[in-house]
Design an enzyme around this catalytic site. Structure first.
Site, PDB file in Angstrom:
ATOM      1  N   ASN A 181      10.714   9.091  37.540  1.00 47.65           N
ATOM      2  CA  ASN A 181      11.029   9.455  36.157  1.00 47.65           C
ATOM      3  C   ASN A 181      12.540   9.643  36.110  1.00 47.65           C
ATOM      4  OD1 ASN A 181      11.346  10.532  33.640  1.00 47.65           O
ATOM      5  ND2 ASN A 181       9.856  12.181  33.904  1.00 47.65           N
ATOM      6  N   ARG A 205       8.133   6.009  34.641  1.00 53.22           N
ATOM      7  CA  ARG A 205       7.792   6.556  33.331  1.00 53.22           C
ATOM      8  C   ARG A 205       8.838   6.067  32.328  1.00 53.22           C
ATOM      9  NH1 ARG A 205       9.729  11.876  30.553  1.00 53.22           N
ATOM     10  NH2 ARG A 205       8.403  11.786  28.726  1.00 53.22           N
ATOM     11  N   ASN A 253       7.112  22.651  26.483  1.00 53.94           N
ATOM     12  CA  ASN A 253       8.331  22.860  25.676  1.00 53.94           C
ATOM     13  C   ASN A 253       8.274  21.966  24.453  1.00 53.94           C
ATOM     14  OD1 ASN A 253       9.747  24.835  27.167  1.00 53.94           O
ATOM     15  ND2 ASN A 253      10.157  23.285  28.731  1.00 53.94           N
ATOM     16  N   ARG A 255      12.221  22.848  18.804  1.00 49.67           N
ATOM     17  CA  ARG A 255      12.152  21.859  17.716  1.00 49.67           C
ATOM     18  C   ARG A 255      11.356  22.420  16.545  1.00 49.67           C
ATOM     19  NH1 ARG A 255       9.949  17.127  21.477  1.00 49.67           N
ATOM     20  NH2 ARG A 255      11.169  17.825  23.240  1.00 49.67           N
ATOM     21  N   ASP A 283      10.948  30.022  25.438  1.00 50.55           N
ATOM     22  CA  ASP A 283       9.997  30.052  26.547  1.00 50.55           C
ATOM     23  C   ASP A 283       8.815  30.957  26.185  1.00 50.55           C
ATOM     24  OD1 ASP A 283       8.774  30.993  29.095  1.00 50.55           O
ATOM     25  OD2 ASP A 283      10.309  29.685  29.946  1.00 50.55           O
ATOM     26  N   MET A 284       7.616  30.397  26.201  1.00 53.05           N
ATOM     27  CA  MET A 284       6.430  31.141  25.753  1.00 53.05           C
ATOM     28  C   MET A 284       6.216  32.430  26.554  1.00 53.05           C
ATOM     29  SD  MET A 284       4.086  31.390  23.587  1.00 53.05           S
ATOM     30  CE  MET A 284       3.609  29.928  22.692  1.00 53.05           C
ATOM     31  N   ARG A 285       6.531  32.388  27.862  1.00 54.68           N
ATOM     32  CA  ARG A 285       6.333  33.610  28.653  1.00 54.68           C
ATOM     33  C   ARG A 285       7.205  34.750  28.129  1.00 54.68           C
ATOM     34  NH1 ARG A 285       6.748  30.299  34.077  1.00 54.68           N
ATOM     35  NH2 ARG A 285       8.184  29.334  32.626  1.00 54.68           N
ATOM     36  N   GLY A 312       2.274  23.099  30.159  1.00 51.53           N
ATOM     37  CA  GLY A 312       2.706  24.442  30.585  1.00 51.53           C
ATOM     38  C   GLY A 312       2.079  25.590  29.803  1.00 51.53           C
ATOM     39  N   GLU A 331       0.743  13.430  34.633  1.00 51.26           N
ATOM     40  CA  GLU A 331       1.250  12.146  34.161  1.00 51.26           C
ATOM     41  C   GLU A 331       1.636  11.231  35.328  1.00 51.26           C
ATOM     42  OE1 GLU A 331       3.382  14.912  31.692  1.00 51.26           O
ATOM     43  OE2 GLU A 331       3.632  13.333  30.188  1.00 51.26           O
TER      44      GLU A 331
END
Ligand code: ADP
Length: 403
Positions: A7, A91, A211, A241, A283-285, A331, A385
């Site tokens: 990638n 990728r 993300n 975003r 960051d969700m955490r 994630g 992936e």
């Protein structure tokens, strides 16, 4: 057969070496800061300690050479000879309308990928550098390309066209392409396997929540609609975003704030979403930690994020006249039981019942998190992936060998 998956980004190159006999990862790693001073190679062999090496890596050709040196190294290497690598899979973010599936690289394919530079200016040129770098280092090894957009090429025109002048589609290919296709495909296949029914017999909604985040309606096993559009900005609220907004906000804000095109683009891609609403983090955490400490803005960001997910799931349920399976991956989707609960608790209308105990369990394996009696099955399926890229590359190389 051993397959190297690459990638390539503009200043980074990630890799995984697969042994396809048992689909195991022999080594993985990444080169960072390509073209800058003190580039770093991090090499992680499966059964040996990680190695980090700082050196000058000015271009992708040198980066691939360094990766090969690491894979062949007498101490931390995992190969005896470069000939053991039978193919390389890349990728590629954007395959436009040309690439409906993965293909082996040849001169025509390279030309088509170049023609798509305009649609993915940050990604496709970097991927091409990766392809050329492999060609330079391993001229006789076949290469395959696997596209993030290809899975979504089955969408009907009612899903992929925008209601704007059609000349823009004809002249400039302005349409919905969708992204994360490799992931949506992989988790839908794994999900069907877990349920023990053919993929084609299911209507699924898969939520790739990292993300970047996207939801896909998978009807009879094929992508029917997806939330990301011509670019990965459309759809769900994401880490940084905005996702969907009224397009008229763009000229209005540009005018009021005297912003340039590039500034407004950067605002919507890098300074919006959860970061903007929480005023704290993408960051969700970190957002979850702040909620636990009573932060109201973090809570608002989380509530908007999950509300917008539910709206998409509801829309896709209607688009497919019902659905059998809801999948969470990536994630956030794989790790945040709180997010899954917040989304699913608002979907009981569909006959969807979350099993709270199963939802709270942690595992790296695909699993059910709905109750026995839930009409819609809810699954968590860790995405992979790279494995799908390795599988596609393997299939293409084998088919080619058989002629
Ligand atoms: P990318 O789109 O960059 O591939 P990932 O799929 O790796 O992103 O997802 C990154 C996101 O996953 C981050 O927002 C991170 O906070 C979130 N995440 C990772 N682990 C957890 C966890 N245990 N709980 C909540 N969120 C998590």
């Amino acid at each position: 057969m051993k397959i190297l998956v690459i990638n390539a980004g503009s200043s980074s190159l990630k890799y995984q070496l697969y042994n396809m006999t048992e689909e195991s990862v022999l080594a993985s790693g990444r080169v960072e800061r390509i073209g800058m001073d003190s580039s770093i190679l991090t090499h992680e062999p499966a059964d040996k300690p990680e190695v980090r090496e700082v050196s000058e890596i000015l271009d992708h050709v040198t980066a691939v050479k360094k990766v090969l040196d690491a894979l062949l190294h007498p101490v931390h290497g995992v190969l005896q000879s470069m000939n053991e690598i039978e193919a390389v899979g890349h990728r590629i973010v954007h395959g436009g309308e040309v690439f409906k599936s993965s293909v082996l690289v040849n001169a025509e394919v390279k030309l088509e990928i170049r023609n798509l530079f305009d649609l993915a200016p940050l990604h496709n040129p970097a991927h091409m550098m990766g392809i050329v770098a492999v060609e330079t280092n391993m001229p006789d090894v076949p290469q395959a390309v696997v596209f993030d957009t290809a899975f979504h090429q089955t969408m009907p025109n009612t899903s992929y066209l925008y209601p704007i002048p059609r000349v823009l589609y004809r002249r400039h290919k302005v349409r919905r392409y969708g992204f994360h296709g490799t992931s949506h495909q992989y988790v839908s296949e794994q999900g069907a396997k877990l349920l023990g029914v053919p993929l084609e017999s299911l209507n699924m909604i898969s939520c790739h929540i990292g993300n970047g985040a996207s939801v896909t309606a998978i009807k009879d096993g094929k992508s029917f609609d997806t939330s990301m559009g011509m670019t990965p900005l459309e759809g769900l609220m994401m880490g940084t975003r905005s996702g969907d907004i009224d397009p008229a906000i763009v000229p209005y804000v540009m005018n009021k704030e005297e912003l340039t095109m590039s500034e407004v683009n950067s605002m919507l891609n890098k300074h919006s979403g959860m970061l903007a609403i929480s005023g704290l983090s993408s960051d969700m955490r970190e957002v979850q930690e702040a909620i636990d400490e009573g932060d109201k803005n973090a809570k608002l960001a989380f509530d908007m994020y999950t509300y917008r997910m539910r709206k998409y799931i509801g829309a896709y349920a209607a688009a497919m006249n019902g659905f059998d399976v809801l999948i969470f991956t990536a994630g956030v989707g794989e790790n945040s039981s709180i997010l899954r609960k917040a989304v699913c608790d608002g979907l009981t209308f569909f006959g969807l019942e979350l099993d709270d105990a199963k939802n709270a369990e942690r595992s790296k394996e695909p699993r059910y998190i709905s109750t026995e009696s839930s009409r819609v099955k809810v699954l968590v399926v860790p995405t992979n992936e790279e494995l799908l890229i390795a599988r596609d590359t393997y299939k293409l190389v084998q088919a080619n060998a058989k002629g």
